[in-house]
Scaffold this active site. Sequence first.
Site, PDB file in Angstrom:
ATOM      1  N   TYR A  15       0.821  -1.218   0.000  1.00 37.30           N
ATOM      2  CA  TYR A  15       0.000   0.000   0.000  1.00 37.30           C
ATOM      3  C   TYR A  15       0.852   1.265   0.000  1.00 37.30           C
ATOM      4  CZ  TYR A  15      -4.449  -2.324   0.461  1.00 37.30           C
ATOM      5  OH  TYR A  15      -5.569  -3.071   0.195  1.00 37.30           O
ATOM      6  N   TYR A 143     -14.574  -4.458   2.913  1.00 37.28           N
ATOM      7  CA  TYR A 143     -13.185  -4.804   2.607  1.00 37.28           C
ATOM      8  C   TYR A 143     -12.920  -6.183   3.198  1.00 37.28           C
ATOM      9  CZ  TYR A 143      -8.180  -5.162   2.425  1.00 37.28           C
ATOM     10  OH  TYR A 143      -6.917  -5.625   2.160  1.00 37.28           O
ATOM     11  N   ASP A 249     -17.178 -12.142   8.347  1.00 36.39           N
ATOM     12  CA  ASP A 249     -15.730 -11.902   8.282  1.00 36.39           C
ATOM     13  C   ASP A 249     -15.348 -11.144   9.554  1.00 36.39           C
ATOM     14  OD1 ASP A 249     -13.201 -10.958   7.921  1.00 36.39           O
ATOM     15  OD2 ASP A 249     -13.537 -10.088   5.931  1.00 36.39           O
ATOM     16  N   LYS A 278      -5.777 -11.911  12.059  1.00 36.63           N
ATOM     17  CA  LYS A 278      -5.282 -10.735  12.772  1.00 36.63           C
ATOM     18  C   LYS A 278      -5.000 -11.020  14.256  1.00 36.63           C
ATOM     19  CE  LYS A 278      -6.853  -7.074   9.675  1.00 36.63           C
ATOM     20  NZ  LYS A 278      -5.662  -6.447   9.182  1.00 36.63           N
TER      21      LYS A 278
HETATM   22  C1  LIG Z   1     -12.415  -7.534   7.597  1.00 37.75           C
HETATM   23  C2  LIG Z   1     -11.131  -7.949   6.949  1.00 37.75           C
HETATM   24  N1  LIG Z   1     -11.085  -9.095   6.261  1.00 37.75           N
HETATM   25  C3  LIG Z   1      -9.958  -9.542   5.680  1.00 37.75           C
HETATM   26  C4  LIG Z   1      -8.792  -8.809   5.762  1.00 37.75           C
HETATM   27  C5  LIG Z   1      -7.543  -9.303   5.095  1.00 37.75           C
HETATM   28  O1  LIG Z   1      -6.636  -9.751   6.043  1.00 37.75           O
HETATM   29  P1  LIG Z   1      -5.089  -9.911   5.662  1.00 37.75           P
HETATM   30  O2  LIG Z   1      -4.551  -8.544   5.544  1.00 37.75           O
HETATM   31  O3  LIG Z   1      -4.519 -10.681   6.819  1.00 37.75           O
HETATM   32  O4  LIG Z   1      -5.033 -10.679   4.393  1.00 37.75           O
HETATM   33  C6  LIG Z   1      -8.792  -7.606   6.475  1.00 37.75           C
HETATM   34  C7  LIG Z   1      -7.566  -6.807   6.561  1.00 37.75           C
HETATM   35  O5  LIG Z   1      -7.557  -5.681   6.965  1.00 37.75           O
HETATM   36  C8  LIG Z   1      -9.988  -7.171   7.085  1.00 37.75           C
HETATM   37  O6  LIG Z   1     -10.053  -6.017   7.751  1.00 37.75           O
END
Ligand SMILES: Cc1ncc(COP(=O)(O)O)c(C=O)c1O
Length: 454
Positions: A15, A143, A249, A278
């Site tokens: 990014y 996202y 998610d 995370k």
């Molecule tokens: C809600 C959500 N799902 C998926 C992801 C993707 O995770 P990663 O960066 O570990 O691939 C993120 C990353 O910020 C996220 O906020």
Amino acid sequence: MSLLDRDRLHLWHPYTQMKTASPPLPIVSASGVYLHTEDGRRILDGISSWWVNIHGHSHAALNAALAAQAARLEHVMFAGCTHPPAVDLADKLISLLPSGITRVFYSDNGSTAVEVAVKLAVQYWTNRAEPQRRTIVALHHAYHGDTVGAMSVSEDSIFTRAFTPLLFQVERAHAPYCYRCPLGLERRSCRIDCLSDLEQTLLLLGDSAAAVIVEPMLQGAGGMIVWPPEFLAGIRRLCDRFGVLLIADEVLTGFGRTGRMFACEHAEITPDIICLSKALTAGYLPLGATCTTEAVYDAFLSDDRSRTFFHGHSFTANPLACAVALASLDLFEQDDTLARVRRLEAQLRAGLEPLRGLPLVGDVRVIGGVGAIELGDAASDKSGTRGGYLDEIGPRLATAFLDRGLLLRPLGNVLYFMPPYVITEEETGWAIEQINEVLQGIIHDHPITRGANP
Ligand SMILES: Cc1ncc(COP(=O)(O)O)c(C=O)c1O
């Protein structure tokens, strides 16, 4: 050569527009909420290192769990093998997840947790002899990650546009973005009317809908959009009514970030599939988990091998990551971590709400350990045509905070603070003060003065 000189020679950062970006922070160590730079600065990690850290950096108990596991078993493939950390962690997760979730499929990160969820949902219907059910419904401002499937279910945005030809088609429905309500209503008087868009979408799709994917309660990268819990409860009802799978998610929201262990608890719902990553490993190591109900799992059981879920990664269920994740969940119990998050939430609410009065501030949103301030266009233009991720106020603010020893990374015109939960009351108070002063400085066009973190 300095670390920065050597970095510049060969590295390419995520990014980051490598032509114009400021040099990265040269971080040589970290402890608690602080990052330490090569040139001796101490910087408060106000975004938990991209939302992963919860118990603080270089935590003694987590370090010990990692070292102990490394001495026993660092890694073994997970097809045809198993090991105690993977089994223990699955047991523990199932005991914590909303009731009805009984199976854990490990992967490597948040994006892969989402890829697995989407693939599971589509194959679930094929295995159940309804192959026409393959459309995924996602929400605006979503996202879900950066791999191709995860991008497909994310909002069409500056993040995904270069890859549009690669993405599969999804249907999109309104999110409850109350500050910029898609229906122009007010939360005080609305009846969560925005949910009817999802209802219409599912009606139109009929038996071609496979799943609805959402970030429950808090849409993160789309602008730290906090939901009314009624919207989440309504999604579950609609998915039940239309016989569609619900994918939650919880990559960002899981493990206490919204004040509950999992965000689905705010609406007391159980999704069919839940994605975790995370903070799963307290920010130590990459690990993803996609967890499902027994009904989803059952659809893959067959004597016909074509019904197998053909998906796996080299580092699936990495024992080091699983061991740290287990130690992190122990800390939740030992330190009453969720009570900490609730105290942090109360302090963020008390400290940030008054900023609503500033002319630059459009909205203030707080949930659990996340406080966000959406800057309006001088609080007058709610059209949504300005702002967004590329709003130039973001980097300007980031520089001002860094100058004061606070690492924040605004999402364009949305400034947010999401520290590790171990932050003290004094440190949170200091960060809120910096936010207040920097915003005041911008309003009054003061040069932004340097301060020291506590
Ligand atoms: C809600 C959500 N799902 C998926 C992801 C993707 O995770 P990663 O960066 O570990 O691939 C993120 C990353 O910020 C996220 O906020």
